[in-house]
Write an enzyme that holds these catalytic residues in place. Sequence first.
Site, PDB file in Angstrom:
ATOM      1  N   ASN A  50      67.707 104.236  11.925  1.00 35.76           N
ATOM      2  CA  ASN A  50      67.113 105.431  12.806  1.00 35.76           C
ATOM      3  C   ASN A  50      67.687 106.772  12.626  1.00 35.76           C
ATOM      4  O   ASN A  50      68.853 106.879  12.460  1.00 35.76           O
ATOM      5  CB  ASN A  50      67.262 104.772  14.192  1.00 35.76           C
ATOM      6  CG  ASN A  50      68.694 104.508  15.136  1.00 35.76           C
ATOM      7  OD1 ASN A  50      69.567 104.118  14.458  1.00 35.76           O
ATOM      8  ND2 ASN A  50      69.020 105.236  16.218  1.00 35.76           N
ATOM      9  N   ILE A  51      66.893 107.690  12.377  1.00 30.37           N
ATOM     10  CA  ILE A  51      67.407 108.877  12.269  1.00 30.37           C
ATOM     11  C   ILE A  51      66.839 109.633  13.350  1.00 30.37           C
ATOM     12  O   ILE A  51      65.807 109.955  13.526  1.00 30.37           O
ATOM     13  CB  ILE A  51      66.912 109.631  10.842  1.00 30.37           C
ATOM     14  CG1 ILE A  51      67.126 108.441   9.889  1.00 30.37           C
ATOM     15  CG2 ILE A  51      67.274 110.754  10.595  1.00 30.37           C
ATOM     16  CD1 ILE A  51      68.445 108.236   9.415  1.00 30.37           C
ATOM     17  N   GLU A  52      67.851 110.246  14.235  1.00 30.52           N
ATOM     18  CA  GLU A  52      67.421 111.202  15.345  1.00 30.52           C
ATOM     19  C   GLU A  52      67.372 112.545  14.984  1.00 30.52           C
ATOM     20  O   GLU A  52      67.876 112.955  13.874  1.00 30.52           O
ATOM     21  CB  GLU A  52      68.415 110.983  16.578  1.00 30.52           C
ATOM     22  CG  GLU A  52      68.394 109.583  16.831  1.00 30.52           C
ATOM     23  CD  GLU A  52      69.200 109.063  18.300  1.00 30.52           C
ATOM     24  OE1 GLU A  52      69.261 108.132  18.765  1.00 30.52           O
ATOM     25  OE2 GLU A  52      69.890 110.028  18.547  1.00 30.52           O
ATOM     26  N   CYS A  61      62.464 105.774  13.899  1.00 35.97           N
ATOM     27  CA  CYS A  61      63.099 104.641  14.004  1.00 35.97           C
ATOM     28  C   CYS A  61      63.491 103.960  12.715  1.00 35.97           C
ATOM     29  O   CYS A  61      63.018 104.184  11.810  1.00 35.97           O
ATOM     30  CB  CYS A  61      62.103 103.841  15.014  1.00 35.97           C
ATOM     31  SG  CYS A  61      61.717 104.303  16.545  1.00 35.97           S
ATOM     32  N   GLU A  63      62.732 100.830  12.025  1.00 39.36           N
ATOM     33  CA  GLU A  63      61.823 100.223  11.183  1.00 39.36           C
ATOM     34  C   GLU A  63      60.732 100.915  10.163  1.00 39.36           C
ATOM     35  O   GLU A  63      60.391 100.643   9.119  1.00 39.36           O
ATOM     36  CB  GLU A  63      60.863  99.401  12.130  1.00 39.36           C
ATOM     37  CG  GLU A  63      61.616  98.444  12.894  1.00 39.36           C
ATOM     38  CD  GLU A  63      62.154  99.072  14.206  1.00 39.36           C
ATOM     39  OE1 GLU A  63      62.477  98.391  15.495  1.00 39.36           O
ATOM     40  OE2 GLU A  63      62.786 100.384  14.271  1.00 39.36           O
ATOM     41  N   CYS A  94      59.526  99.695  18.802  1.00 38.11           N
ATOM     42  CA  CYS A  94      58.708 100.393  19.606  1.00 38.11           C
ATOM     43  C   CYS A  94      57.358 100.073  19.239  1.00 38.11           C
ATOM     44  O   CYS A  94      57.019  99.375  18.157  1.00 38.11           O
ATOM     45  CB  CYS A  94      59.063 101.482  19.768  1.00 38.11           C
ATOM     46  SG  CYS A  94      58.745 102.564  18.431  1.00 38.11           S
ATOM     47  N   CYS A  97      56.245 101.711  15.798  1.00 44.85           N
ATOM     48  CA  CYS A  97      56.864 100.879  14.653  1.00 44.85           C
ATOM     49  C   CYS A  97      56.021  99.646  14.317  1.00 44.85           C
ATOM     50  O   CYS A  97      55.721  99.138  13.429  1.00 44.85           O
ATOM     51  CB  CYS A  97      58.163 100.454  14.849  1.00 44.85           C
ATOM     52  SG  CYS A  97      59.321 101.790  14.768  1.00 44.85           S
TER      53      CYS A  97
END
Length: 159
Positions: A50-52, A61, A63, A94, A97
């Site tokens: 995940n890359i925020e 996310c 995935e 989620c 995804c």
Amino acid sequence: MEALSLPLESREKLIQAAIEAKEFAYNRYSNFRVGAALLATDGTIIKGANIENASYGGTICAERTAIVKAVSEGTRSFIAIAIVSDVAAPISPCGICRQVLREFCSLKMPVLLVPGDYPQPSTGEAPKPGYSEGGVRDTTLGELLPDSFGPEDLERPRT
């Protein structure tokens, strides 16, 4: 829906790749690391974390990171995915995804939801239904996204 079979060796490699991917999560806002690993039909494993983003809406996310990496490099056929976080209980993808996976993956594709403390110690009893050794929740994309809308639906005749 019965899952496609996944050899034990491939399963373990996929789980370990998801655990490795989690280490590269950029999660400075939620402090919630997630790693995912997709197994392509040619045996390649594609990892994602995940890359925020400070805007939150720009967050992607694990995935989707994995599938976008794969598809952008020409890989569009997958046979399994493993997903792990730092939570002791397995977490599920989620909704976004799930729908993105649906675009490229069979509804029978195995989805391995791996607990953050994998492998969980054996209790000496058989795992609960839907779970396997180590505390992994075994499911399929079809079970996670029942009655889904997919690319084939766009080919249906219109009235």
